[in-house]
Write an enzyme that holds these catalytic residues in place. Structure first.
Site, mmCIF file in Angstrom:
data_model
loop_
_atom_site.group_PDB
_atom_site.id
_atom_site.type_symbol
_atom_site.label_atom_id
_atom_site.label_comp_id
_atom_site.label_asym_id
_atom_site.label_seq_id
_atom_site.Cartn_x
_atom_site.Cartn_y
_atom_site.Cartn_z
ATOM 1 N N LYS A 1 -14.584 -13.108 2.970
ATOM 2 C CA LYS A 1 -14.158 -12.832 1.592
ATOM 3 C C LYS A 1 -12.628 -12.825 1.517
ATOM 4 O O LYS A 1 -11.961 -12.810 2.565
ATOM 5 C CB LYS A 1 -14.719 -11.469 1.163
ATOM 6 C CG LYS A 1 -14.285 -10.335 2.081
ATOM 7 C CD LYS A 1 -15.149 -9.104 1.941
ATOM 8 C CE LYS A 1 -14.575 -7.988 2.820
ATOM 9 N NZ LYS A 1 -15.454 -6.834 2.882
ATOM 10 N N ARG B 1 -20.194 3.682 -2.918
ATOM 11 C CA ARG B 1 -19.272 2.709 -3.491
ATOM 12 C C ARG B 1 -20.075 1.651 -4.226
ATOM 13 O O ARG B 1 -20.011 1.555 -5.434
ATOM 14 C CB ARG B 1 -18.446 2.088 -2.348
ATOM 15 C CG ARG B 1 -17.373 1.155 -2.793
ATOM 16 C CD ARG B 1 -16.633 0.530 -1.636
ATOM 17 N NE ARG B 1 -17.471 -0.396 -0.856
ATOM 18 C CZ ARG B 1 -17.000 -1.232 0.060
ATOM 19 N NH1 ARG B 1 -15.705 -1.238 0.346
ATOM 20 N NH2 ARG B 1 -17.798 -2.050 0.710
ATOM 21 N N TYR C 1 19.483 -5.010 -2.129
ATOM 22 C CA TYR C 1 19.283 -4.273 -3.378
ATOM 23 C C TYR C 1 19.438 -2.772 -3.171
ATOM 24 O O TYR C 1 18.933 -2.210 -2.195
ATOM 25 C CB TYR C 1 17.874 -4.547 -3.928
ATOM 26 C CG TYR C 1 17.750 -5.904 -4.580
ATOM 27 C CD1 TYR C 1 18.576 -6.277 -5.643
ATOM 28 C CD2 TYR C 1 16.799 -6.798 -4.129
ATOM 29 C CE1 TYR C 1 18.444 -7.528 -6.241
ATOM 30 C CE2 TYR C 1 16.661 -8.052 -4.729
ATOM 31 C CZ TYR C 1 17.491 -8.406 -5.787
ATOM 32 O OH TYR C 1 17.369 -9.636 -6.370
ATOM 33 N N MET D 1 12.407 -10.607 -2.618
ATOM 34 C CA MET D 1 11.283 -11.510 -2.882
ATOM 35 C C MET D 1 11.236 -12.659 -1.874
ATOM 36 O O MET D 1 10.180 -13.013 -1.359
ATOM 37 C CB MET D 1 11.397 -12.070 -4.305
ATOM 38 C CG MET D 1 10.178 -12.860 -4.736
ATOM 39 S SD MET D 1 10.370 -13.565 -6.373
ATOM 40 C CE MET D 1 10.358 -12.114 -7.412
#
Ligand SMILES: *Cc1c(COP(=O)(O)O)cnc(C)c1O
Length: 347
Positions: A38, A131, A247, A295
């Site tokens: 998956k 779940r 940053y 990024m």
């Protein structure tokens, strides 16, 4: 071939993938071993993973969504693909046309499948993860009458820990499953395989450890890394004491620092959680990530390696156990977060 001209190279090791599946199959004893593929094969590319594991002898594959199954039906016969999320309204037609097998998770899904004419299916029992799956209070015998169940599944909540919950779920699975007719029973994920034969039943369903994840510490030494990341040095600078980096000036040089800026960032899946924590290697030298991961870029302290040049490729530490410990991210997140911007080569 690996294209080292790309600024980021993600090398995926076919041999390690197959070797991990075989190791998990051996640890599964007499049980057959499937594969959870998956989330696009935990981020590595489901078609590529499935091809390799099919050739190695794996015959039971698990995806979460029908769209994921649709991407695999040209590669392997659809009867070997199980769809874990089961059928919602409108999915029955998809199931019929694809031929992949639904995992029925609720009484509503069971009844919808029966009404649609049935056929082979799998059923998920919830034995305590609470779940997704048919709970003990919902699993009355009438519900399953007339169903052609291949795999009766349940899923462990805490197999990566030594806790009572494992035995409690096991006992519950024995109890409920004994009165339901099915061809095969399946209980263990990667970590569950290490809990011993009682947990294996007929079929195990590892995911994480196929891709190099160490689901339980006993697996280190058996499971091999599959993912290797290299990133290119775009720039080398010499900064003075007191200068900020990146940053928000999240790092400030406490002495003169030779920095190297690499072409990798969180858009490539190298998470911001590695800010001021990640590690990158050049030969035997470890270069720490300094400042925030951006990024597309990050900066490392390359003061110890005067030989490093712009254009060189560095090995980004993505050892899942170590990278997980350093970043606080789970090994699952580290894998599934990898993005496709990198040049991916299977070797
Ligand atoms: C994801 C998943 C697995 C595989 O679990 P790992 O911990 O990755 O080995 C097995 N079974 C089910 C139902 C799952 O959702």
């Amino acid at each position: 071939m690996i294209d080292y001209n790309s600024p980021i190279c993600l090398r995926l090791d076919s041999h390690a993938l197959v070797s991990n599946w075989k190791a998990l199959a051996k640890l599964s004893g007499s049980a057959v071993t499937g594969a959870a593929v998956k989330a696009d094969g935990y981020g590595l590319g489901a078609p590529q993973v499935v091809k390799r594991l099919w050739n190695a002898g794996c015959r039971d594959f698990f995806v979460a969504h029908w769209a994921e199954a649709a991407k695999l039906v040209d590669i392997i016969p659809p009867g070997h693909i199980a769809v874990l999320n089961g059928i919602g309204e409108g999915d029955v037609n998809m199931a019929r046309s694809l031929g992949a097998i639904p995992v029925l998770n609720t009484p509503l899904q069971v009844n919808a499948w029966k009404e649609a004419g049935g056929g082979q299916c799998h059923v998920m029992l919830d034995t305590g993860i609470n779940r997704l799956g048919i709970g003990p209070e919902q699993a009355h015998s009438g519900l399953f009458e007339g169903l052609d169940i291949d795999i009766l599944l349940s899923h462990l909540a805490s197999a990566d820990e030594d806790v009572q919950q494992n035995q409690t779920q096991l006992k519950c699975f024995y109890q409920i499953s004994s009165s339901i007719s099915c061809k095969r029973r399946s209980f263990a994920n990667s970590a569950g395989i290490m809990l011993g034969d009682k947990y294996h039943f007929d079929l195990t369903r590892p995911g994480l450890s196929l891709y190099g994840g160490i689901a339980r510490s006993e697996m280190s030494g058996i499971i091999k890394p599959v993912v290797y990341i290299k990133a290119k040095v775009l720039q080398i600078r010499e900064l003075n004491r007191g200068e900020p980096i990146g940053y928000n000036a999240a790092y400030r040089c406490t002495e003169p620092v030779r920095t190297a800026t690499l072409a990798i960032g969180y858009a490539d899946g190298y998470a911001r959680a590695f800010s001021n924590k990640g590690q990158v290697w050049f030969g035997g030298y470890m270069l720490p990530v300094i400042g925030k991961v951006s990024m597309d870029l990050l900066v490392v302290d390359a003061s110890t390696v005067p030989l490093l040049h712009e254009g060189d490729l560095l090995d980004v530490d993505y050892d899942l156990q170590n990278a997980g410990a350093v970043s606080g991210l789970s090994q699952y997140e580290l894998l599934t977060g990898l993005s496709k911007r990198a040049r991916i080569s299977w070797t």
